[in-house]
Design an enzyme around this catalytic site. Structure first.
Site, PDB file in Angstrom:
ATOM      1  NE  ARG A 246      -1.770  -6.754  12.097  1.00 35.89           N
ATOM      2  CZ  ARG A 246      -2.972  -6.236  12.036  1.00 35.89           C
ATOM      3  NH1 ARG A 246      -3.886  -6.763  11.059  1.00 35.89           N
ATOM      4  NH2 ARG A 246      -3.330  -5.007  12.465  1.00 35.89           N
ATOM      5  CD  GLU A 275      -0.676  -6.691   5.180  1.00 33.86           C
ATOM      6  OE1 GLU A 275      -1.210  -5.678   5.247  1.00 33.86           O
ATOM      7  OE2 GLU A 275      -1.316  -7.879   5.613  1.00 33.86           O
ATOM      8  CG  HIS A 293      -4.881  -5.349   5.942  1.00 33.82           C
ATOM      9  ND1 HIS A 293      -3.556  -5.478   6.542  1.00 33.82           N
ATOM     10  CD2 HIS A 293      -5.744  -5.269   6.796  1.00 33.82           C
ATOM     11  CE1 HIS A 293      -3.953  -5.462   7.998  1.00 33.82           C
ATOM     12  NE2 HIS A 293      -5.182  -5.498   8.086  1.00 33.82           N
TER      13      HIS A 293
HETATM   14  C1  8YV Z   1      -7.192  -2.126  10.171  1.00 29.31           C
HETATM   15  C2  8YV Z   1      -6.692  -4.134  11.112  1.00 29.31           C
HETATM   16  O1  8YV Z   1      -7.852  -1.563   9.173  1.00 29.31           O
HETATM   17  O2  8YV Z   1      -7.406  -3.091  13.064  1.00 29.31           O
HETATM   18  C3  8YV Z   1      -6.738  -3.984  12.521  1.00 29.31           C
HETATM   19  O3  8YV Z   1      -6.114  -4.454  13.400  1.00 29.31           O
HETATM   20  O4  8YV Z   1      -6.033  -5.115  10.858  1.00 29.31           O
HETATM   21  C4  8YV Z   1      -7.383  -3.618  10.216  1.00 29.31           C
HETATM   22  O5  8YV Z   1      -8.651  -3.773   9.768  1.00 29.31           O
HETATM   23  C5  8YV Z   1      -5.591  -1.412  10.254  1.00 29.31           C
HETATM   24  O6  8YV Z   1      -5.212  -2.345  11.153  1.00 29.31           O
HETATM   25  C6  8YV Z   1      -5.614  -0.076  10.441  1.00 29.31           C
HETATM   26  O7  8YV Z   1      -4.688   0.177  11.315  1.00 29.31           O
END
Ligand code: 8YV
Length: 331
Positions: A246, A275, A293
């Site tokens: 993140r 983002e 992402h």
């Molecule tokens: C997801 C991600 O696609 O799952 C996670 O925490 O960072 C991503 O790969 C995204 O969060 C979908 O909500």
């Protein structure tokens, strides 16, 4: 709810077709076919109507939104592993269960992390940009052109040794990197042995000695700006940072400043602090490989994530504890 009436499941973003089809068979699923992110007002309407909400990382499910929720909303089944988009404490107080989709995106995210660990020191994006730019002419091979840095034998410092961190370590070992890690808790002796991983209780001390840092921890209040301006300055100027977790874990403005000033060798970033906004200095730098992402962006991964969401909803509606229930204390 009468047994014949299907529960209303509001899905905030477009999901793979197979997932949406199954959701429509099982639930009164309200889909977002246009895939435009919902506004705060639209989300407000959704929490007043839905029995189950299926949000993603792009939806901010905060206290003000949850305060509008109707009493029928009992489950938020997040499509994603990270749940930093959801105010877990408020959900708990309001008796709303939250689930996520762990495990199924581990290998894909670790692959993307490894891809960035290779791409930045070996200048992959720069090389391809050179060939594709019609204003640039490639005169042919040269012994001293486009030289990057070897990763074999270098020290990789993994921040966050959970599922994804360990999957990164497994890959990195095969590429000859030495594995170091910092984590809230030391992992088992067996895992350390398998990964030949060295534990650093002090993140500061680890940062100062690594060649490549990989961020693989969740974003929580405790990890917000874990790589603060002070900590970023501990890194060797020859080191690289990769982040597929993140953006909030790194002070992005400071990172951008340091990359521009040559105080850090480069960065591979799949996630950003605000983002979809990205610090323009990062995008302008040849030493940054930036991705939108995409860590879990495989069709297989997204179908598996959808399957997990469905299993969580079904199990909950059948009166059982959903398998991927998250509790605030876990983060
Ligand atoms: C997801 C991600 O696609 O799952 C996670 O925490 O960072 C991503 O790969 C995204 O969060 C979908 O909500």
């Amino acid at each position: 709810m009468p047994a014949s009436k299907k529960p209303i499941v509001i899905v905030t973003r477009k999901l793979p077709e197979a997932v949406e089809t199954r959701m429509c068979e099982l639930f009164d699923a309200r889909l977002n076919v246009g895939d435009t992110p919902m506004s705060h007002a639209e989300l407000g309407q959704a929490v007043k109507t839905a029995d189950v909400l299926v949000p993603t990382v792009t939806d901010r499910i905060d206290r003000s939104l949850l305060s509008q929720a109707g009493p029928q909303l009992k489950l938020i089944a997040n499509f994603g592993t990270g749940v930093d988009n959801i105010d877990l404490d408020t959900a708990r107080v309001r008796g709303i269960i939250v689930t996520n989709t762990p495990g199924v995106l581990t290998e894909d995210t670790a692959d993307m992390t490894m891809a960035l660990i290779l791409a930045v020191p070996r200048r992959l994006a720069e090389g391809t940009a050179q060939l594709k730019d019609p204003h640039k002419h490639w005169p042919g091979w040269s012994p001293t052109w486009m030289l990057g840095h070897r990763i074999w034998g270098k020290r990789l410092g993994i921040i966050g040794m959970g599922r994804i961190g360990q999957a990164v370590a497994r890959r990195a070992r095969a590429f000859g990197l030495q594995i170091h890690y910092h984590n809230r808790r030391r992992v088992s002796e067996e895992t350390e042995h398998e990964l030949e991983a060295t534990y650093w209780e002090s993140l500061d001390q680890m940062l100062a000695r690594m060649d490549i840092i990989s961020v693989n921890c969740p974003h929580t209040p405790a990890t917000y700006h874990l790589l603060s301006a002070r900590r970023l300055k501990l890194l060797k100027p020859t080191s690289y940072i990769v982040n597929t977790a993140r953006g909030e874990v790194i002070d992005e403005n400071e990172l951008a400043r340091m990359v521009e000033a040559g105080q850090i060798a480069g960065a591979g970033l799949d996630v950003f602090e605000n983002e979809p906004a990205i610090n323009p200095k990062l995008l302008a730098s040849d030493r940054v490989v930036a991705l939108p992402h995409m860590g879990s962006a495989t069709i297989e991964g997204r179908i598996d994530m959808g399957e997990k969401v469905i299993i969580n909803i079904k199990t909950f509606l059948d009166g059982h504890n959903p398998p991927d229930r998250v509790h605030p204390a876990m983060f």
